[in-house]
Enzyme design. Sequence first.
Site, mmCIF file in Angstrom:
data_model
loop_
_atom_site.group_PDB
_atom_site.id
_atom_site.type_symbol
_atom_site.label_atom_id
_atom_site.label_comp_id
_atom_site.label_asym_id
_atom_site.label_seq_id
_atom_site.Cartn_x
_atom_site.Cartn_y
_atom_site.Cartn_z
ATOM 1 C CB CYS A 69 -0.982 -0.004 1.172
ATOM 2 S SG CYS A 69 -0.257 -0.130 2.818
ATOM 3 C CG HIS A 104 -4.973 0.037 3.611
ATOM 4 N ND1 HIS A 104 -4.010 -0.458 2.764
ATOM 5 C CD2 HIS A 104 -6.052 0.330 2.825
ATOM 6 C CE1 HIS A 104 -4.485 -0.469 1.526
ATOM 7 N NE2 HIS A 104 -5.723 0.004 1.541
ATOM 8 C CB SER A 121 -5.773 -3.220 -0.661
ATOM 9 O OG SER A 121 -6.388 -4.038 0.315
#
Length: 243
Positions: A69, A104, A121
């Site tokens: 990410c 994330h 992702s």
Amino acid sequence: CVQPSVPPVPNYKLSMSIPEWLQAIQTYMKMLQYNHTGTQFFEIRKSRPLSGLMETAKEMTRESLPIKCLEAVILGIYLTNGQPSVERFPISFKTHFSGNYFHHVVLGIYCNGRYGSLGMSRRSDLMDKPLTYRTLSDLIFEFEDSYKKYLHSVKKVKIGLYVPHEPHSFQPIEWKQLVLNVSKMMRTEVRKELEKFARDMRMKILKPSSARSPTKERSRGKSLSPHRRHASPQRRMCRRDKS
């Protein structure tokens, strides 16, 4: 001998619309694939100047290795440089699932009055979002709803500032200008904070928090705990990225 196939780096063509260009960038990142190996191929220190991070992005295009990410955010910035109508800013999520916390990050996009995102992702609905959201809060709530499908509850959302289009800038990326402890806030309150912040961003009146004070971050709905655990930024951003 046969060379392994390297995905071609997308080139912007004048015939392309911005959504088509963003789609080409996202398709390229998907061709690099998500890095499931557990080994980080590129070291990304979030405090580095933009110019250094852009060198790392160039390296990513040369090496064509799988990315996670945080690398996708840097690569997305690199590939959208030179498109002044496309504003880019980091969006970070801290979520909780089954006794563990997960981190994330995606690259928020603002263009022509619409919001969307680029990213990578394990989950297809936790990365890129089309450039169709009328408000920043609509985009953030879309991610929150996507997380719910995986039984992740979103604890915090951090929004950074627009990243300059100057690839040789010595300025670091501002990763967390606004920090919202969304698990302790009503959606109406979250929306109000996000819309005020988005308005200030569009008017370009926000300055990096590092310019104001090295320790302060603009924060809503939370107290700053003095005993936060300091993992390395790279590990923290993608650790156990179930997202």
